[in-house]
Design a protein around this motif. Structure first.
Motif, short mmCIF file in Angstrom:
data_model
loop_
_atom_site.label_atom_id
_atom_site.label_comp_id
_atom_site.label_asym_id
_atom_site.label_seq_id
_atom_site.Cartn_x
_atom_site.Cartn_y
_atom_site.Cartn_z
N ALA A 66 0.58 -1.13 -0.19
CA ALA A 66 -0.03 -0.13 0.10
C ALA A 66 0.96 1.33 0.05
N TYR A 67 0.74 2.05 -0.86
CA TYR A 67 1.47 3.35 -1.13
C TYR A 67 1.04 4.23 -0.03
N ASP A 68 2.00 5.06 0.53
CA ASP A 68 1.67 5.96 1.56
C ASP A 68 1.30 7.35 0.80
N LYS A 69 -0.02 7.81 1.44
CA LYS A 69 -0.54 8.70 1.15
C LYS A 69 0.32 10.24 0.50
N ASP A 70 1.11 10.47 1.61
CA ASP A 70 2.02 11.55 1.34
C ASP A 70 3.10 11.15 0.23
N TYR A 71 3.51 10.07 0.09
CA TYR A 71 4.48 9.83 -0.96
C TYR A 71 3.85 10.07 -2.35
#
Length: 60
Positions: A26-31
Motif C-alpha cells: 500500500a502506497y503512503d498517501k504523502d508519497y
C-alpha cells in the motif's frame, strides 16, 4: 502478519505486508503527493495489490 516500511531513496513509499493470503503493498498517501515522485507515480490500479505466495518454507 509481518510488515515492512519501504523507502524510495529517502522517502517513505509505503508498507509491504505478508499475510496468509500473500503479499500486499500500500502506497503512503504523502508519497503519492510528493513532487519528487510525480514521474514515478503508479496508476490507481496498482495503488494497492495483493500477490499470492508462491513458496513457503517451514525452515525460514
Amino acid at each position: 502478519m509481518k510488515q515492512a516500511v519501504v523507502y524510495w531513496k529517502t522517502l517513505k513509499a509505503g508498507i509491504l505486508t505478508e499475510s496468509d493470503e500473500g503479499y500486499s503493498f500500500a502506497y503512503d498517501k504523502d508519497y503519492l503527493t510528493m513532487p519528487e515522485v510525480s514521474k514515478h507515480k503508479p496508476n490507481n490500479a496498482f495503488a494497492r495489490r495483493t500477490v499470492p505466495k508462491q513458496y513457503a518454507s517451514s525452515i525460514l
